[in-house]
Design an enzyme around this catalytic site. Sequence first.
Site, PDB file in Angstrom:
ATOM      1  N   GLU A 146       1.611  -0.534  -5.025  1.00  0.00           N
ATOM      2  CA  GLU A 146       0.674   0.535  -5.328  1.00  0.00           C
ATOM      3  C   GLU A 146       1.562   1.758  -5.539  1.00  0.00           C
ATOM      4  O   GLU A 146       2.062   2.347  -4.565  1.00  0.00           O
ATOM      5  CB  GLU A 146      -0.313   0.776  -4.187  1.00  0.00           C
ATOM      6  CG  GLU A 146      -1.317   1.863  -4.513  1.00  0.00           C
ATOM      7  CD  GLU A 146      -2.232   2.204  -3.346  1.00  0.00           C
ATOM      8  OE1 GLU A 146      -3.412   2.494  -3.588  1.00  0.00           O
ATOM      9  OE2 GLU A 146      -1.765   2.205  -2.190  1.00  0.00           O
ATOM     10  N   ASP A 193       0.833  -1.188   0.000  1.00  0.00           N
ATOM     11  CA  ASP A 193       0.000   0.000   0.000  1.00  0.00           C
ATOM     12  C   ASP A 193       0.879   1.254   0.000  1.00  0.00           C
ATOM     13  O   ASP A 193       1.863   1.339   0.752  1.00  0.00           O
ATOM     14  CB  ASP A 193      -0.882  -0.028   1.254  1.00  0.00           C
ATOM     15  CG  ASP A 193      -1.780   1.182   1.371  1.00  0.00           C
ATOM     16  OD1 ASP A 193      -2.667   1.328   0.524  1.00  0.00           O
ATOM     17  OD2 ASP A 193      -1.576   1.975   2.306  1.00  0.00           O
TER      18      ASP A 193
END
Length: 699
Positions: A380, A344
Amino acid sequence: MPEVWPGEPYPLGATWDGTGTNFALFSEVAQRVELCLFDAAGRETRIALPETDGFVWHGYVPGVGPGQRYGYRVHGPYDPAQGNRCNPAKLLLDPYGKAVEGEIDWHESLFSYHFADPDVLNTEDSAAYMPKNVVINPFFDWADDRPPRTPYHETVIYEAHVKGLTIQHPDIPEELRGTYAGLGHPAMVDYLTGLGVTAVELMPVHQHVPEHALVARGLTNYWGYNTIGFLAPHNAYSSSGQAGGQVLEFKAMVRALHAAGIEVILDVVYNHTAEGDHLGPTLSFRGIDNAAYYRLRDDDRRYHLDYTGCGNSLNVRHPHALQLIMDSLRYWVLDMHVDGFRFDLASALARELHDVDRLAAFFDLVQQDPVVSQVKLIAEPWDVGEGGYQVGNFPPLWTEWNGKYRDTVRDFWRGRPATMPEFASRLTGSSDLYEHSSRRPVASINFVTCHDGFTLGDLVSYNTKHNEANGEHNRDGTDDNRSWNCGVEGPTGDPGVQALRARQKRNFLATLFLSQGVPMLSHGDELGRTQHGNNNVYCQDSELAWVDWSGPHDDLEFVRRLSRLRAQHPVFRRRRFFQGRANGAAGPQDLTWLTPHGTEMTDGDWHAHFAKSVGAFLNGEAITEPDPRGRPVRDDSFLLLINAHSEYVLFTLPDAEFGERWIYVLDTAVPGDPGDRMVKARDRVRVANRSMVVLQRLG
């Protein structure tokens, strides 16, 4: 008072050896560290750790074993101006704890200041309101478990939430719904294999806590991007009533999925923790060594640097913070048998100073690590800081969530002008983003929807977000949805609008599964899941966010057909980029782009801003990469006829050199099987408005 021996500084955390447990905690600023043991009634016994080596405080306690609840108190400086926030009144979770029991009971004692006066130190004991770590038994019978090791080009990823996917599944026993055991249940495993899924990408399963502000509004952090324990599986997803039982249950889930050939990829949040900004609670890292674990501002060390939008950023410049990340990754691979990670806000991990640096220490460590470098690594590739959008710029070992794929495919199918050239690039693997770094099409994790944003059903039903249920006056969530409601906002009984929405969903799904790269499907999109226009259900642990299994499921069989088509034909999952027409050679090459007139596209055709229709010839006889045994790969050839216009288009099939006879295998204008319709070279094929036809060459 229990006996305590010197113990060892490694490994960090609580390690049971069969007769006792070694406890080790890093803190560079601590002056004394107390191990706090709790019995079943919650009574606390404090033991000063007797030794320190290299800033690691450690001790061995004979007789302490699995099931023992514990935490720490760290004595040291409380001087926020210098970045130090030690406060022994606060019970602290072990950063290396492998299990957590209980949950946060929000109370002012969890904070190191008084709400009425943030400059006054809060010395109220927080233990009664804190969860506790649990010593675990690391043994588990993995039997003949083997990682599937599915090659990227054969991978189909299914992004899922452990609870949201299983909590309403009618064929999972009620007591197992919403848990690791529910995800590993045969009903769920059979469903995933039938869908053609080869990997589940689980939204955060590290121990996480909800934000104080959310709880005060009667909400929670449903998504889980608020980690407090990087080695502990989240306890609320366990059906076990035993202390530490979540560890065994998670392992059993992995074993069941592996047995079906399904990999387990974890969405991990190493960019920040649940302690928030300088006004956040003191739960673990802040009270242990604030300046070591968090990035602090150079001009005023009371405040955190925040590249995440969550109040703090983990200090990846510090060796012990880096060690925690790497030890966590190795633990999940070696002990928990997971197959990869999706990072993330990965750009935050690449910030050596302030700018994103591809050669940051974190990536150097991953590159040389013999364990972590061998599993799937998905970035990401953005954060919220300046220069944080880094799609296409990660190192060669990494794959990336391709945000440009999502945006381009959405724009193309909603009819935006001048999107054809970029759509063609995204369909064929995004060589413009990845080829320059010697990566291949599989570097692109393709997705149209994910947990963050509209579901597929909402993408074709809403022009704007409708997040009122979140209690933030509809200010939260992105406004850049690139969606189209097909003429009516929200639910409608208009059969024409309903048919168009259904066709648009099939367009998105067909594009996703027939693009080069790795497709990622968001859980429930194949079932028509809706969040009623809410594009940010991070705080909604309710039916609004859960998968609804009650039906109807019009797209389920369509996705299964797409998945089988992709699996059966290597031309849709090439390991190398198309070369197109090389050196002026005549005849069909590996890829030929065609106008609706059946002629090859020219530069002028590509740059006509109104162009929304194109054909793509995929030559299955011109795949250049060999199979694992070095033999040439040969496949059938396909013709994709793509029409994003608002009116139908008559496509003229190309000359016989491309193929004399063709058979329909897919038509997104038709809900079911298009039948065994056959057409010939130079025939005219009607492609309905906003639809795609896929033809397979015969003979």
